[in-house]
Design an enzyme around this catalytic site. Structure first.
Site, PDB file in Angstrom:
ATOM      1  N   THR A   1       1.210  -1.041   0.132  1.00 25.51           N
ATOM      2  CA  THR A   1      -0.011   0.442  -0.069  1.00 25.51           C
ATOM      3  C   THR A   1       1.008   1.225  -0.381  1.00 25.51           C
ATOM      4  OG1 THR A   1       0.398   0.141   2.457  1.00 25.51           O
ATOM      5  CG2 THR A   1      -1.672  -1.546   1.483  1.00 25.51           C
ATOM      6  N   CYS A   2      -0.018   2.295  -0.108  1.00 22.39           N
ATOM      7  CA  CYS A   2       0.944   3.746   0.236  1.00 22.39           C
ATOM      8  C   CYS A   2       0.388   4.354   1.106  1.00 22.39           C
ATOM      9  CB  CYS A   2       0.423   4.805  -0.822  1.00 22.39           C
ATOM     10  SG  CYS A   2       0.915   4.308  -2.958  1.00 22.39           S
ATOM     11  N   ASP A   3       0.750   3.979   1.919  1.00 20.79           N
ATOM     12  CA  ASP A   3       0.734   3.893   3.363  1.00 20.79           C
ATOM     13  C   ASP A   3       2.145   3.786   3.867  1.00 20.79           C
ATOM     14  OD1 ASP A   3       0.716   3.669   6.708  1.00 20.79           O
ATOM     15  OD2 ASP A   3      -1.854   3.860   5.766  1.00 20.79           O
TER      16      ASP A   3
ATOM     17  N   ASN B   1      -6.565   0.645   0.466  1.00 17.03           N
ATOM     18  CA  ASN B   1      -5.923   0.482  -1.113  1.00 17.03           C
ATOM     19  C   ASN B   1      -5.863   0.246  -2.136  1.00 17.03           C
ATOM     20  OD1 ASN B   1      -2.482   2.455  -0.645  1.00 17.03           O
ATOM     21  ND2 ASN B   1      -4.477   3.412  -1.641  1.00 17.03           N
TER      22      ASN B   1
END
Length: 385
Positions: free
Chosen positions: A331-333, A371
């Site tokens: 994910t973009c986390d 996401n």
């Protein structure tokens, strides 16, 4: 997709390597070995000196419930109306223990209507709710108590459990109202210290003395460890033997019937999670197609699984000098990172597969799909290696 369903010409595969060779999966795959689950169930049924119930919350997949029921497990620990109804459909003759000690009134009514006979409690306010709605005839109420003991990955007592003194008062009230008086505790998840059970059992006897009540049953909870760390296999036999001897020493002639409720310790080792390497960023950090928002949700809380295999796209082991790597999820986390570093082959490459053994507990059930990731296939195998 159910555990015995899959893509391609087969529904039961030989092992994860065959899945990798034939399917080259781009999304994570959770593989299930029913034989391992049956063997673990028999280990509990033969070794634990009492009734074995399965904590459904750890993995409620229908194939697990059916496999355990067929193996001889006669009870299930349920924590919600959904789980009550699930067991009612899949194992209709099994006992259902509603041992989530805090419930809405509608949830209590649902349990009563479903015929639940075993309940836990850890406060006066919740006990009054049970007294108002649960008939006393042939119904068991078990005060749940807690102790400041160590040995677990994290402490369940931070949320649930009465002090021994309050538990004694609750137990006395349960007996006075005509319910079957019992006790329950949970030593904490992934508890590798048998002495934790001994401390709880000794305290349970003291609670009974304070209350002037003979407990019908003592539920020693879950907490039974799975095989998370390569070098440390759980010693369930020692735990079972200590529970037996500690109960005998603490209670003597007033010994209660024993119950346990393994979740992780029952189901985890029957599964392996196949993930794929999306990237090896500048030869250092490894990015996987699954992470802490998917099948690896609980690793930041209780530590990495280090029973790992790295296979090439051809399904052969990736040989290389073990090198510490930072491992990220897809994910973009930035929180999507496995704790610490993991030793992986120095020559690991994009497209390789990283297999986490013992991944069956608190994995598929906590997959968030955050996401847009988290799609996961479920396949059965004859062997996890």
């Amino acid at each position: 997709m159910g555990l015995t369903e899959g893509r391609g010409p087969k529904t039961v595969w030989n092992n994860p390597a065959e899945i990798i060779r034939v399917l080259a999966p781009e999304d994570p795959v959770m593989v299930f070995d029913p034989a391992v689950l049956r063997a673990t169930a028999q280990r509990f049924l033969r070794g634990f000196p009492g009734l074995v119930t399965y904590a459904v919350k750890s993995n409620p997949d229908k194939a697990i419930i059916r496999t355990l029921a067929a193996a001889g497990v006669k009870g299930f620990d349920v924590a919600s109306p959904y789980e009550i109804d699930l067991i009612g459909r899949l194992a209709p003759h099994a006992a259902r223990h509603y041992h989530n000690p805090v419930r809405a009134r509608a949830e209590i009514a649902h349990g009563v209507a479903a015929g639940v006979k075993s309940w836990s409690v850890d406060s006066w306010s919740e006990l009054e709710k049970l007294f108002q709605r649960v008939p006393s005839e042939n119904c068991e109420i078990s005060p749940r108590f807690k102790l400041p003991v160590s040995g677990a990955a994290y402490d369940f007592g931070s949320k649930f459990g009465a002090s021994p003194e309050l538990a004694a008062e609750l137990l006395r009230a349960v007996a006075d109202r005509g319910y079957i008086p019992s006790l329950t505790f949970h030593p904490g998840t992934q508890c590798g210290d048998p002495q934790a059970w001994e401390s709880y059992i000794t305290t349970a006897a003291r609670i009974c003395d304070m209350a002037g009540v003979k407990a019908r049953r003592l539920n020693v909870g879950g907490g039974f460890p799975s095989h998370r760390v390569q070098a440390i296999a759980p010693d369930l036999t020692t735990i079972f033997e200590l529970i037996d001897s500690a109960t005998e020493a603490a209670f003597g002639a007033d010994r209660p019937e024993l119950v346990c409720e393994p979740g992780r310790g029952m189901c985890a080792d029957a599964f392996a999670l196949i993930t794929r390497v999306k990237a090896v960023r500048d030869g250092a950090a490894v990015f996987l197609n699954d992470g802490v928002y998917g099948g690896l949700t609980e690793l930041p809380q209780i530590g990495n699984l280090d029973r790992l295999q790295v296979l090439t796209p051809e399904g052969t082991p990736r040989a290389g000098v073990p090198t510490p790597r930072t491992v990220f999820g897809p994910t973009c986390d930035s929180l999507d990172r496995l704790p610490g570093e993991i030793d992986l082959p120095a020559n690991i490459q994009e497209g390789d597969y990283l297999i986490f053994q013992g991944a069956g507990a608190y994995s598929t059930v906590t997959n968030t799909r955050f996401n847009g990731f988290g799609q996961m296939a479920h396949l059965s195998v004859r062997s996890l290696s």
